[in-house]
Motif scaffolding. Structure first.
Motif, short mmCIF file in Angstrom:
data_model
loop_
_atom_site.label_atom_id
_atom_site.label_comp_id
_atom_site.label_asym_id
_atom_site.label_seq_id
_atom_site.Cartn_x
_atom_site.Cartn_y
_atom_site.Cartn_z
N ASP A 131 -2.68 -6.03 -8.53
CA ASP A 131 -3.26 -6.72 -7.39
C ASP A 131 -2.52 -6.39 -6.09
OD1 ASP A 131 -5.00 -8.26 -5.95
OD2 ASP A 131 -4.20 -10.19 -6.59
N GLN B 289 0.85 -1.18 0.00
CA GLN B 289 0.00 0.00 0.00
C GLN B 289 0.89 1.23 0.00
OE1 GLN B 289 -2.33 -0.45 3.55
NE2 GLN B 289 -0.55 -1.03 4.76
N SER C 30 -5.95 -3.67 -10.84
CA SER C 30 -6.45 -4.20 -9.57
C SER C 30 -5.75 -3.54 -8.38
CB SER C 30 -6.29 -5.73 -9.52
OG SER C 30 -7.04 -6.35 -10.53
N ASN C 31 -5.72 -2.21 -8.38
CA ASN C 31 -5.30 -1.43 -7.24
C ASN C 31 -6.43 -0.44 -6.91
OD1 ASN C 31 -2.36 -1.91 -6.29
ND2 ASN C 31 -2.22 -2.08 -8.52
N LYS C 32 -6.10 0.68 -6.31
CA LYS C 32 -7.11 1.69 -5.97
C LYS C 32 -6.71 3.04 -6.57
CE LYS C 32 -8.15 -0.71 -1.63
NZ LYS C 32 -8.11 -0.65 -0.14
N ASN D 97 -2.69 -2.75 -3.07
CA ASN D 97 -3.62 -1.77 -2.50
C ASN D 97 -3.09 -0.34 -2.67
OD1 ASN D 97 -5.63 -3.62 -1.32
ND2 ASN D 97 -3.95 -4.25 0.00
N SER E 124 -6.49 6.34 -8.98
CA SER E 124 -7.45 7.29 -9.54
C SER E 124 -6.68 8.44 -10.15
CB SER E 124 -8.40 7.79 -8.43
OG SER E 124 -7.64 8.47 -7.43
N PRO F 143 -3.05 3.36 -3.54
CA PRO F 143 -4.10 4.36 -3.77
C PRO F 143 -3.63 5.48 -4.68
CG PRO F 143 -2.98 4.84 -1.72
CD PRO F 143 -2.27 3.64 -2.33
N ARG F 144 -4.55 6.34 -5.00
CA ARG F 144 -4.29 7.60 -5.72
C ARG F 144 -3.73 7.38 -7.11
NH1 ARG F 144 -2.29 12.26 -1.69
NH2 ARG F 144 -2.70 13.43 -3.62
#
Length: 312
Positions: free
Chosen positions: A275, A255, A299-301, A277, A303, A279-280
């Protein structure tokens, strides 16, 4: 024929079994029957060729145990048995082959533990045991193999923690431990392998954080830690790994931000982070080196905008 010192029949279409009559060539120093269609047993009589320095039977269809008579070949420097169907355990008597520099038993059906007696093979530079059914722990006795340059133990059933033996193997250039059942944290001891170019610990059960000490491996070209249970962030100290061409950290629990330093790895061609975690956003510098050819951050978060640099 009794005066023959080198016999190479490699890369043909010979079939049938290996004749025990080869044992009559008592002055033979090189016997290369690799890359044929030979099948059947390894003849016990090959052990009578006391002057052999090179024996290569790889890439055939041989299906037997490795004969204990091979321990009589005490002048062997090169032994290649890869890509056959050899089964049974690796004989402890291999410890008598103290002149061996190259040993390749990969891509067979060998099982059992790696013999501790391998510690006597102190001249070994290349050891290939990948793609077998070996189990047990990586022997601590490997710490005596200080001349090793290439060590391949991938695709077995090895378990336990990665032992703290590697600081002694300072000549290692390539270390593959992938596709086993190794667990525990990644030891800091890898940081002493200053010559290491290729490190693959993927597809194990390793946990904990990625050690900051990896930043000392400034000669690393490829690093694969994928498909483990690693967590935490990518160390900023990775910015010192300026020779990296391939970095794979996929299928972990990492992460934190994908930091901008990734874009400073100017030799990077392959980056695989899928795969996790994270972010951003994707770092704006990513792809500015002009040679990035594979990028997978699915497959992450993530954006935000896709960096324009990827369009170059």
């Amino acid at each position: 024929m009794s005066e023959l010192r080198c016999l190479s029949l490699t890369g043909n279409y010979f079939s049938g079994t290996i004749s025990p009559e080869f044992s009559k060539l008592q002055k033979l120093q090189v016997l290369d029957l690799s890359n044929n269609n030979l099948w059947g047993l390894l003849p016990y009589e090959l052990g009578f060729l006391k002057r052999l320095k090179t024996l290569d039977l790889s890439h055939n269809q041989l299906h037997s145990e490795i004969s204990n008579s091979f321990s009589l070949l005490t002048n062997l420097i090169h032994l290649g048995l890869t890509n056959n169907q050899l089964h049974g355990e690796i004989p402890n008597s291999f410890s008598l082959l103290t002149k061996l520099i190259y040993l390749d038993l990969s891509y067979n059906l060998l099982h059992g533990e790696i013999p501790n007696s391998f510690s006597l093979l102190t001249n070994l530079r290349s050891l290939y045991l990948s793609n077998n059914q070996l189990h047990g722990e990586i022997p601590n006795s490997f710490s005596l193999l200080t001349n090793l340059i290439y060590l391949f133990l991938s695709n077995n059933q090895l378990h336990g923690e990665i032992p703290n033996i590697f600081p002694l193997l300072t000549n290692l250039i390539t270390l593959f431990l992938s596709n086993n059942q190794l667990h525990g944290e990644i030891p800091n001891c890898f940081s002493l392998l200053k010559n290491l170019n290729y490190l693959d610990l993927s597809n194990n059960q390793l946990h904990g954080e990625i050690p900051n000490s990896f930043s000392l491996l400034t000669n690393l070209i490829q690093l694969d830690l994928s498909n483990n249970q690693l967590h935490g962030e990518i160390p900023n100290s990775f910015s010192l790994l300026t020779n990296l061409t391939s970095l794979s950290l996929c299928q972990n629990n990492l992460q934190g931000f994908i930091t901008e330093f990734i874009g400073d790895l100017f030799k990077l061609e392959v980056l695989v982070f899928w795969d996790n975690n994270f972010p951003r956003r994707i770092p704006r510098k990513l792809g500015t080196n002009g040679i990035l050819s594979v990028l997978d951050v699915s497959s992450n978060k993530l954006s935000g905008p896709i960096p324009e640099s990827l369009g170059s």
